[in-house]
Design a protein around this motif. Sequence first.
Motif, PDB file in Angstrom:
ATOM      1  N   THR A 253      41.003 -83.349  19.699  1.00 11.83           N
ATOM      2  CA  THR A 253      40.149 -83.016  18.560  1.00 11.83           C
ATOM      3  C   THR A 253      40.272 -84.043  17.449  1.00 11.83           C
ATOM      4  O   THR A 253      39.270 -84.479  16.866  1.00 11.83           O
ATOM      5  CB  THR A 253      40.517 -81.620  18.017  1.00 11.83           C
ATOM      6  N   TYR A 280      35.158 -80.625  23.112  1.00 11.59           N
ATOM      7  CA  TYR A 280      35.676 -81.162  21.845  1.00 11.59           C
ATOM      8  C   TYR A 280      34.573 -81.694  20.945  1.00 11.59           C
ATOM      9  O   TYR A 280      34.771 -81.851  19.747  1.00 11.59           O
ATOM     10  CB  TYR A 280      36.714 -82.256  22.125  1.00 11.59           C
ATOM     11  N   VAL A 283      33.740 -78.896  18.614  1.00 12.90           N
ATOM     12  CA  VAL A 283      34.698 -78.807  17.506  1.00 12.90           C
ATOM     13  C   VAL A 283      34.368 -79.854  16.455  1.00 12.90           C
ATOM     14  O   VAL A 283      34.345 -79.570  15.251  1.00 12.90           O
ATOM     15  CB  VAL A 283      36.140 -79.021  18.023  1.00 12.90           C
ATOM     16  N   SER A 284      34.084 -81.091  16.911  1.00  7.97           N
ATOM     17  CA  SER A 284      33.763 -82.176  15.991  1.00  7.97           C
ATOM     18  C   SER A 284      32.478 -81.879  15.231  1.00  7.97           C
ATOM     19  O   SER A 284      32.377 -82.119  14.028  1.00  7.97           O
ATOM     20  CB  SER A 284      33.627 -83.483  16.776  1.00  7.97           C
TER      21      SER A 284
END
Length: 308
Positions: A253, A280, A283-284
């Motif tokens: 992450t 991920y 998440v970003s």
Amino acid sequence: MKDRQLLEDYLYYLEHIKRYSFHTVVNYRQDLNSFCQFIEASGEGSLEDIRPLDIKLFLSHQMEEGLSRRSLSRHLSSLRGFYHYCLKNHLMDHDPTVGIHLKLGQRRLPDFFTEEEMLHFLDQLPLNNALDYRNKALLELLYASGLRIFECQELQLKQIDLKQSLLYIKGKGKKDRIVPFNETSHQALVTYLKSYRNELMKGQCEDHDYVFVNYKGKVLTTNGLRYIVKKAYRLSGQKGDIHPHKIRHSFATHLMNNGADLRSVQDLLGHENLSSTQIYTHVSTKRMKDIVNQCLSFQDDNRKDDEE
């Protein structure tokens, strides 16, 4: 008897050929045993006689027993892997899992630490004895490399290039990859290897090349590594729970949040499929949305004032 031997051969293949972790193999065993028990109770014959309808009935039964969609998906994946193995090795002439799919809900985002939380945790580690220096090297390397727990447990001296700060990792499915590590973890590793590992190895009768050892000089188990991570986290005064994979999630992450491209992160993590790494990006993206909302909140406030 034939069915049980087939299962054992498959589990051996997962553990020793595909190099799946101990816990993953345990999960496969549990899933496949549950299926065998269901088949035996329903009198449907051997695993070779199974049809797609039997798979659907099993999944339906598991759902009625209260299993989550995530657990059902794992059961289906275990069965699919087993029958694919049998078909590939000419042990069966059909795969009853073909065409069976589960409609799952939104994929859960990985649990991770913020950069501040991770650095605070690592900076709070005590350095009073050989075991402390081992723990420091272990945790710094986990975060700097994103290694899986079994990859760290199996790490040997010959896999470390200290001059270039590189690790040569043999991961899942015997896939080799090269993973660099940063200066902080390099210093922690050098200090442990040159000054403290030999001290711990004094209690070991037979010499070996495994990097991380216990107080008797024996190779740490994966459970031992998990205990070290949990204890160190608890002693650092941090709140919440931790597991080694959370550090791996944090590694990926933080790379994404700081501009790393998806392919590079995939290579560093050793993911076979890009789809495993794409989680991920969510998440970003969420972090970027939070930043935009926070930084541009004044526009919303001003517009509300104008409307009033």
